[in-house]
Design a protein around this motif. Structure first.
Motif, PDB file in Angstrom:
ATOM      1  N   ARG A  12       0.667  -1.159  -0.107  1.00 22.60           N
ATOM      2  CA  ARG A  12      -0.181   0.055  -0.067  1.00 22.60           C
ATOM      3  C   ARG A  12       0.968   1.216  -0.037  1.00 22.60           C
ATOM      4  O   ARG A  12       0.515   2.005  -0.849  1.00 22.60           O
ATOM      5  CB  ARG A  12      -0.834   0.036   1.162  1.00 22.60           C
ATOM      6  CG  ARG A  12      -2.041  -0.924   0.979  1.00 22.60           C
ATOM      7  CD  ARG A  12      -3.142  -0.588   2.040  1.00 22.60           C
ATOM      8  NE  ARG A  12      -2.919  -0.637   3.427  1.00 22.60           N
ATOM      9  CZ  ARG A  12      -2.530  -1.871   4.181  1.00 22.60           C
ATOM     10  NH1 ARG A  12      -3.083  -3.238   3.796  1.00 22.60           N
ATOM     11  NH2 ARG A  12      -2.187  -2.067   5.506  1.00 22.60           N
ATOM     12  N   GLU A  34       2.977   7.742  -6.604  1.00 23.52           N
ATOM     13  CA  GLU A  34       2.121   8.473  -6.856  1.00 23.52           C
ATOM     14  C   GLU A  34       2.746   9.884  -6.671  1.00 23.52           C
ATOM     15  O   GLU A  34       2.551  11.170  -7.078  1.00 23.52           O
ATOM     16  CB  GLU A  34       0.642   8.475  -6.515  1.00 23.52           C
ATOM     17  CG  GLU A  34      -0.123   7.296  -6.829  1.00 23.52           C
ATOM     18  CD  GLU A  34      -1.401   7.143  -6.186  1.00 23.52           C
ATOM     19  OE1 GLU A  34      -1.697   8.110  -5.445  1.00 23.52           O
ATOM     20  OE2 GLU A  34      -2.008   6.154  -6.419  1.00 23.52           O
ATOM     21  N   ARG A  69       2.620   1.845  -3.340  1.00 22.84           N
ATOM     22  CA  ARG A  69       1.788   2.463  -4.570  1.00 22.84           C
ATOM     23  C   ARG A  69       1.312   3.854  -4.036  1.00 22.84           C
ATOM     24  O   ARG A  69       1.484   4.626  -5.079  1.00 22.84           O
ATOM     25  CB  ARG A  69       0.508   1.469  -4.516  1.00 22.84           C
ATOM     26  CG  ARG A  69       0.200   0.305  -4.949  1.00 22.84           C
ATOM     27  CD  ARG A  69      -1.215  -0.283  -5.111  1.00 22.84           C
ATOM     28  NE  ARG A  69      -1.924  -0.359  -3.957  1.00 22.84           N
ATOM     29  CZ  ARG A  69      -1.594  -1.646  -3.094  1.00 22.84           C
ATOM     30  NH1 ARG A  69      -1.075  -2.435  -3.475  1.00 22.84           N
ATOM     31  NH2 ARG A  69      -2.343  -1.569  -1.980  1.00 22.84           N
TER      32      ARG A  69
END
Length: 166
Positions: free
Chosen positions: A145, A152, A148
């Motif tokens: 998590r 970004e 990810r």
């Protein structure tokens, strides 16, 4: 080790566990107070596993991200203190993914994504010590998590050294 010493160490871990229950139940202040009391009792020279565990939970009990980082760094230092060879002993090795994951999360909160990426890579590299169980799968999922989320984030621009701004 004598039976009395073992019982004493078990009592410390029991107290840490009781404070952790308070923390997970949402009573951060009481958990922080109890964990801090145990920290004062065992001191910086206490058992490294106790110090690692305590500092790791004390980090989670902090409201200030900088204080959380300081406690997570203490937890990692305590884990390193238990190493007398080229790598950490197996009793502590299982904590490394979580310790580095916590440090990565701390750096994200402090808006230092490059430092977060370094610790996230260390967390990922240490996952071989995790069992294929609820704890291990949970840590691996949390790493994924955060990976990810960091994917970004834009990379930090290199910062000049202060003396270069003169």
């Amino acid at each position: 080790m004598t039976e009395q010493q073992e019982a004493s160490e078990d009592a410390v871990m029991t107290r840490i566990g009781q404070a952790a229950i308070l923390l997970h139940a949402g009573d951060r202040e009481e958990a922080r107070n109890r964990l801090g009391e145990i920290w004062s009792e065992i001191g910086a020279q206490g058992d490294s596993l106790h110090r690692c565990t305590l500092a790791h939970y004390l980090a989670d009990a902090q409201d200030d991200p900088a204080e959380e980082l300081a406690w997570d760094l203490r937890a990692l230092a305590a884990a390193h203190a238990d190493s007398d060879g080229p790598g950490p002993p197996s009793a502590v090795r299982v904590f490394y993914p979580s310790l580095h994951l916590s440090l990565a999360a701390d750096y994200v909160k402090l808006r230092r994504p490059e430092a977060a990426r370094i610790h996230l890579a260390r967390a990922r590299a240490a996952t071989g010590a995790l069992a294929d169980d609820g704890y291990g799968n949970g840590v691996r999922a949390a790493i994924a998590r955060l990976e990810r989320r960091l994917a970004e984030e834009p990379a930090e621009e290199p910062r000049p050294f202060p003396e270069q701004n003169q």
